[in-house]
Design a protein around this motif. Sequence first.
Motif, mmCIF file in Angstrom:
data_model
loop_
_atom_site.group_PDB
_atom_site.id
_atom_site.type_symbol
_atom_site.label_atom_id
_atom_site.label_comp_id
_atom_site.label_asym_id
_atom_site.label_seq_id
_atom_site.Cartn_x
_atom_site.Cartn_y
_atom_site.Cartn_z
ATOM 1 N N LEU A 81 -9.960 13.874 26.857
ATOM 2 C CA LEU A 81 -10.368 13.022 25.747
ATOM 3 C C LEU A 81 -11.134 13.843 24.738
ATOM 4 O O LEU A 81 -11.775 14.834 25.080
ATOM 5 N N VAL A 82 -11.062 13.447 23.485
ATOM 6 C CA VAL A 82 -11.718 14.206 22.424
ATOM 7 C C VAL A 82 -12.562 13.276 21.577
ATOM 8 O O VAL A 82 -12.142 12.175 21.234
ATOM 9 N N SER A 83 -13.749 13.724 21.266
ATOM 10 C CA SER A 83 -14.611 12.999 20.335
ATOM 11 C C SER A 83 -15.135 14.002 19.329
ATOM 12 O O SER A 83 -15.489 15.128 19.689
ATOM 13 N N LEU A 84 -15.172 13.636 18.066
ATOM 14 C CA LEU A 84 -15.658 14.531 17.018
ATOM 15 C C LEU A 84 -17.052 14.103 16.576
ATOM 16 O O LEU A 84 -17.312 12.918 16.391
ATOM 17 N N CYS A 85 -17.920 15.076 16.402
ATOM 18 C CA CYS A 85 -19.234 14.775 15.832
ATOM 19 C C CYS A 85 -19.566 15.828 14.798
ATOM 20 O O CYS A 85 -19.108 16.967 14.872
ATOM 21 N N ALA A 86 -20.340 15.445 13.803
ATOM 22 C CA ALA A 86 -20.675 16.351 12.704
ATOM 23 C C ALA A 86 -21.468 17.534 13.221
ATOM 24 O O ALA A 86 -22.319 17.400 14.104
ATOM 25 N N GLY A 87 -21.182 18.706 12.660
ATOM 26 C CA GLY A 87 -21.910 19.904 13.039
ATOM 27 C C GLY A 87 -23.297 19.935 12.448
ATOM 28 O O GLY A 87 -23.718 19.034 11.719
ATOM 29 N N GLU A 88 -24.021 21.021 12.758
ATOM 30 C CA GLU A 88 -25.403 21.124 12.295
ATOM 31 C C GLU A 88 -25.514 21.140 10.780
ATOM 32 O O GLU A 88 -26.470 20.628 10.206
ATOM 33 N N ASN A 89 -24.510 21.746 10.102
ATOM 34 C CA ASN A 89 -24.569 21.801 8.643
ATOM 35 C C ASN A 89 -24.032 20.531 7.984
ATOM 36 O O ASN A 89 -24.033 20.404 6.773
ATOM 37 N N GLY A 90 -23.538 19.599 8.823
ATOM 38 C CA GLY A 90 -23.055 18.340 8.277
ATOM 39 C C GLY A 90 -21.666 18.420 7.692
ATOM 40 O O GLY A 90 -21.078 17.412 7.310
ATOM 41 N N ASN A 91 -21.088 19.629 7.618
ATOM 42 C CA ASN A 91 -19.766 19.790 7.006
ATOM 43 C C ASN A 91 -18.676 19.973 8.058
ATOM 44 O O ASN A 91 -17.643 19.331 8.026
ATOM 45 N N GLU A 92 -18.915 20.900 8.998
ATOM 46 C CA GLU A 92 -17.914 21.155 10.020
ATOM 47 C C GLU A 92 -17.961 20.077 11.087
ATOM 48 O O GLU A 92 -19.011 19.501 11.358
ATOM 49 N N PHE A 126 -1.853 23.674 25.585
ATOM 50 C CA PHE A 126 -3.039 22.824 25.747
ATOM 51 C C PHE A 126 -3.780 22.658 24.417
ATOM 52 O O PHE A 126 -4.216 21.552 24.066
ATOM 53 N N LEU A 127 -3.942 23.754 23.673
ATOM 54 C CA LEU A 127 -4.650 23.692 22.388
ATOM 55 C C LEU A 127 -3.920 22.797 21.393
ATOM 56 O O LEU A 127 -4.550 22.073 20.612
ATOM 57 N N LYS A 128 -2.578 22.842 21.419
ATOM 58 C CA LYS A 128 -1.808 21.967 20.528
ATOM 59 C C LYS A 128 -2.002 20.497 20.897
ATOM 60 O O LYS A 128 -2.117 19.643 20.010
ATOM 61 N N GLU A 129 -2.021 20.215 22.205
ATOM 62 C CA GLU A 129 -2.269 18.836 22.639
ATOM 63 C C GLU A 129 -3.650 18.378 22.179
ATOM 64 O O GLU A 129 -3.840 17.242 21.734
ATOM 65 N N LEU A 130 -4.616 19.282 22.295
ATOM 66 C CA LEU A 130 -5.975 18.990 21.832
ATOM 67 C C LEU A 130 -5.985 18.757 20.322
ATOM 68 O O LEU A 130 -6.641 17.842 19.806
ATOM 69 N N TRP A 131 -5.231 19.604 19.619
ATOM 70 C CA TRP A 131 -5.184 19.544 18.151
ATOM 71 C C TRP A 131 -4.609 18.217 17.663
ATOM 72 O O TRP A 131 -5.096 17.655 16.673
ATOM 73 N N ILE A 132 -3.603 17.704 18.346
ATOM 74 C CA ILE A 132 -3.018 16.410 17.959
ATOM 75 C C ILE A 132 -4.074 15.307 18.031
ATOM 76 O O ILE A 132 -4.201 14.477 17.119
ATOM 77 N N LYS A 133 -4.875 15.326 19.101
ATOM 78 C CA LYS A 133 -5.924 14.311 19.244
ATOM 79 C C LYS A 133 -7.012 14.487 18.187
ATOM 80 O O LYS A 133 -7.543 13.504 17.652
ATOM 81 N N VAL A 134 -7.325 15.734 17.878
ATOM 82 C CA VAL A 134 -8.315 16.002 16.828
ATOM 83 C C VAL A 134 -7.805 15.504 15.479
ATOM 84 O O VAL A 134 -8.541 14.879 14.700
ATOM 85 N N GLN A 135 -6.533 15.781 15.201
ATOM 86 C CA GLN A 135 -5.953 15.366 13.917
ATOM 87 C C GLN A 135 -5.970 13.854 13.750
ATOM 88 O O GLN A 135 -6.232 13.338 12.670
ATOM 89 N N ASP A 136 -5.657 13.138 14.819
ATOM 90 C CA ASP A 136 -5.666 11.680 14.750
ATOM 91 C C ASP A 136 -7.049 11.160 14.380
ATOM 92 O O ASP A 136 -7.187 10.230 13.580
ATOM 93 N N GLN A 137 -8.084 11.782 14.938
ATOM 94 C CA GLN A 137 -9.441 11.344 14.622
ATOM 95 C C GLN A 137 -9.855 11.775 13.217
ATOM 96 O O GLN A 137 -10.534 11.043 12.502
ATOM 97 N N LEU A 138 -9.453 12.976 12.837
ATOM 98 C CA LEU A 138 -9.780 13.447 11.487
ATOM 99 C C LEU A 138 -9.131 12.575 10.430
ATOM 100 O O LEU A 138 -9.750 12.218 9.420
ATOM 101 N N LEU A 139 -7.857 12.240 10.644
ATOM 102 C CA LEU A 139 -7.119 11.448 9.676
ATOM 103 C C LEU A 139 -7.753 10.073 9.489
ATOM 104 O O LEU A 139 -7.810 9.539 8.385
ATOM 105 N N SER A 140 -8.262 9.518 10.589
ATOM 106 C CA SER A 140 -8.891 8.206 10.507
ATOM 107 C C SER A 140 -10.340 8.295 10.066
ATOM 108 O O SER A 140 -10.995 7.267 9.862
ATOM 109 N N GLY A 141 -10.846 9.536 9.911
ATOM 110 C CA GLY A 141 -12.239 9.718 9.496
ATOM 111 C C GLY A 141 -13.223 9.352 10.584
ATOM 112 O O GLY A 141 -14.389 9.039 10.305
#
Length: 772
Positions: free
Chosen positions: A166-177, A223-238
Motif C-alpha cells: 500500500l502507498v500513502s503520500l505525504c508532503a515533504g519537509e519543504n512542502g513541495n516534494e 516492483f518499482l513500476k507497480e509502486l509507481w502506478i499507485k503513486v500516480q493514482d494518488q498524485l493525479l487525485s491530489g
Amino acid sequence: MKKMGKKKKKRKQKQDNTNSIFAILAAALSNSNNNYSEFIIKKCLNRLRLSLLSQSQPTLPIPILSLLPVLLNSKCSGGIAGLSAEIVGAASLLSLETNEKIAADAEIVRGLVSLLRNSEKRVLVAAANAVLDLSTTSVGRQKLLESSALEALLLIFRQVHRSSTLVSLCAGENGNEASLCIACKEDEFLVLLLDAAIVLINSCDIEQLLRIPRKLYESLLVFLKELWIKVQDQLLSGNIMRSNREKHFCSSKITVNSLAESIFRLSLNADQFTIISKERVERSIFSSNEGSFENFIVNYWEASPFLVRSTDSLIEGNDIFTSFVQGLSSKESICSFLPCIFQRLISCLPIASDELDILSFLNDVRHKLGCPLVHEQDIRVLKTDKISKKEVHFFPRISDSFDVKDPYLIYADDISKCEEAYKEGYTIALRGMEFRFECLANIADGLASLFGQPSVGANMYLTPPNSQGLACHYDDHCVFVCQLFGTKHWKIFAQPSVQLPRLYHPCDIVNGVEAESSTAECRQFLLREGDILYIPRGFPHKACTEDDGLTGSAEFSLHLTLGVEVERPFEWEGFAHVALCCWNQAQKIHHHASVESFSGILNLMSVNLLHLLIGLLGHSDPTFRKACLVGAVSRPSDTEDWFYLNQKTIFDELIGKISADSRFLELLSSMEMAIRENTDPFQQMRWLQLLDWNRETLEGHDRNLPFTGAEIMFPLYAEHKDMAETAFMQVKSKFCSEVSFEDVIERYKMLLGKYKETRKQYINGMLSLHCN
C-alpha cells in the motif's frame, strides 16, 4: 581560565576513554575465541555506539577506525558484526569529513558490503542502514558502488517476500516534494532496502548501470513500476497528506522524483520497444504506385503537400497504426475515451536537441521528473475564434501567469474540465505521444530511420464537430497527418518563402493570418479514416471539422501528426561541414603540415573560413537547409540504388555551389568583426566536436574544431591578405575536387548514431514511467 581548563580536562577524558576502548578491543580481538572476550567486545561497541548516537563523540578516532575491518568480518556471533555496522552508520552521519574518511577505507566498505550477504536479519538490517548512512555523501555512494553494494542489495531484494504493498503520500519537509510512505505487512526491511537501492541507482553513471546484471534489476524494476502506478493514482487525485498519520506505515526517504528517476535509469538501456523496420513503415505509408517512396522523395519531399488515400480499415487491417487504433476503438464515447488516454500520463520534460548526455539531462530535471502533465508543454486545450481567427485557450497560459516557474499542472479534476471544454468546441492536443505509448514509439522510430533523422515526434489532436483547433500556422518540421477517426478538412497555403524554417528557429515568413487572407494558392484536402497527408515545413495550413458533403453533418476528428524533426547537423549544411572535417583530417594524415608554421596557419584559417562559407550558404541557399537523408542509405557500395544516387546528386550540387562562391573578403570581414566583438560565428557548429578525431592542439586549442585558435592566428592571417586569399581559394578548390561522398557517409552515420542513442534512452525512460 577555569572554563578553558574544564574543556581541556573534558577533551582529555574523552581521549582517555577512546584510548581505553581501543586497548580493550584490541586485547579482546587478539583472544576472541572465548565467550568472555566476545562479551567485552560487545560491551565496548555498545558504549562506542551510544556515544556516537548522542554525538558526545565528535568523530571516530583513527585507532578505532583501523579495527572496523576486523570487527565487520568477525566470525563470532552476528552481534559483533551488526554492532560494528551500526557504528559505521552512526559515524558516517557525524560529519562530511568522517563520512569520507570511512568511505576512503576500502576494507571497511568491503566489510560492510559483505554483511549484506549475512543470513541473520539483524545484521542485514544494520548493514543496510549503514549503507544508507554512508550514502549521504557522493564519495560514500561512489565507494559503495565500486564495492558492488548495489548488486548485493538487489540480490537481497529478490529473496525478500513481498506482499501487496500500500502507498500513502505525504508532503515533504519543504512542502513541495511528496515523500513516499510504504505499508508492508512484514516489517520495515523492504522499505529500508528500497531506500538504499534507489539512492545508489540514482548515483550510477552509464557504465555502472550497464554492469548491473539484468536478472538482478528486472524484479526490482517490476516492483518499482507497480509502486509507481499507485503513486500516480494518488498524485493525479491530489491525495497528498500534510503528514504521515496512517497506522502501520513505514516512512521512507524516497521522494516521488527519486522513484521516477530510478525507474528511468534502470530502463535506459532496456529493449523497451519492438522496432518497426523502415521498410514496413515505407510499405504502410507509400504502398500505391502513385504513392511510391521514390516518387515522394523526388517530387514532394520538402516541396509540396502529398495525400495518400487509405484502402483498408485501420481497425481490421495490418497497418502500423492498427494496434493503437484498436485500443481506442473499444471506448464507446468521448467520456470514456478521454480518461483512458489521460490515465497516468505524466509530463515529458523537454530535452535539448543537442543534449547527448542523458544523465546530464536527468541531473537538470530530477526535481521535476514524474510530475503531472504541464499545460502548454504537454497538453493544449484550445480553439480558433471564427471571427478574430485567433486561438482561445481553455486553461491559463504560462505567458499569462505571473510566475513562469509555477506551471499549470493537470490533475484529475482538470481531466473532467477537458471533457467540458471538448463539448464547448475546444480541441485537445497532446504532445509527445511517442514517449507515452509503445506502439507509437515503434512507428516514430521506424519513420525516423526511413528519413535518416534522429527522431520523429508524435502529437495527437481530438477535435469536436464544427470546430477549428489551432489557428492557421506553419511548422518548423515536416508533418505526416494520420487520420484515425472521423474526418477533417485541411487547407494548405502556398509556401511564402523558398527558405525552409529551421527547427526552433522561426524564419521571416508571413504568419498564418496573413497567409489565410492572401490571394495565394490554397489546396484543400478532406481526410477520412486511414488517410495520410504530408505537409512540408514552412507551408501555412489550418484544419477544421465541418460537413464533409457526404453525410450531411459534421463529425469529430482524431488524428496523429508525425513530425520529422530535422536538426541542424542533419541538414545538408551539416553534411557539408562533416565532409570538410573528413577531408581536412585526411589532409593532415597524408601531409603532416605543422600547425605552428606559417603555411599551417594559412591552411587552418582557410579551413575555418570555408566552414564559415558553408554556414553562410546555409542561411541563403535553400538546398543547404534541406534535410540530408544520407543516414537512411543502407548500402553505400550499391551505386545503382536510386536513393543513394539521389543523395549523391544533391551532394555534388552542393559542392558545385561551394566551389563557385568567392566571398573571401566578406568572410574575412565577418571573422574580424567576431574577434573584435568577442562573439563566436561558429557557435551553431560546435557539434562537430562529436566526430571524435584524434586531437591535435594549437596552444591548448583543438585544431579539429572550426574557429580553433582564430584569435591567435587571425592577425598574421589578415596581415598577409593576398597570400591568405590565395591559400583560401586553393583549399576550397582542393576540397571541392577531392572530397568523396562515400568517405563521409560512415563518419556522418556515426554522428547520427550518437543523437539516436540519446533519444532512445529518453524514450525508454519515459515509456517505463508510463508503465509500458
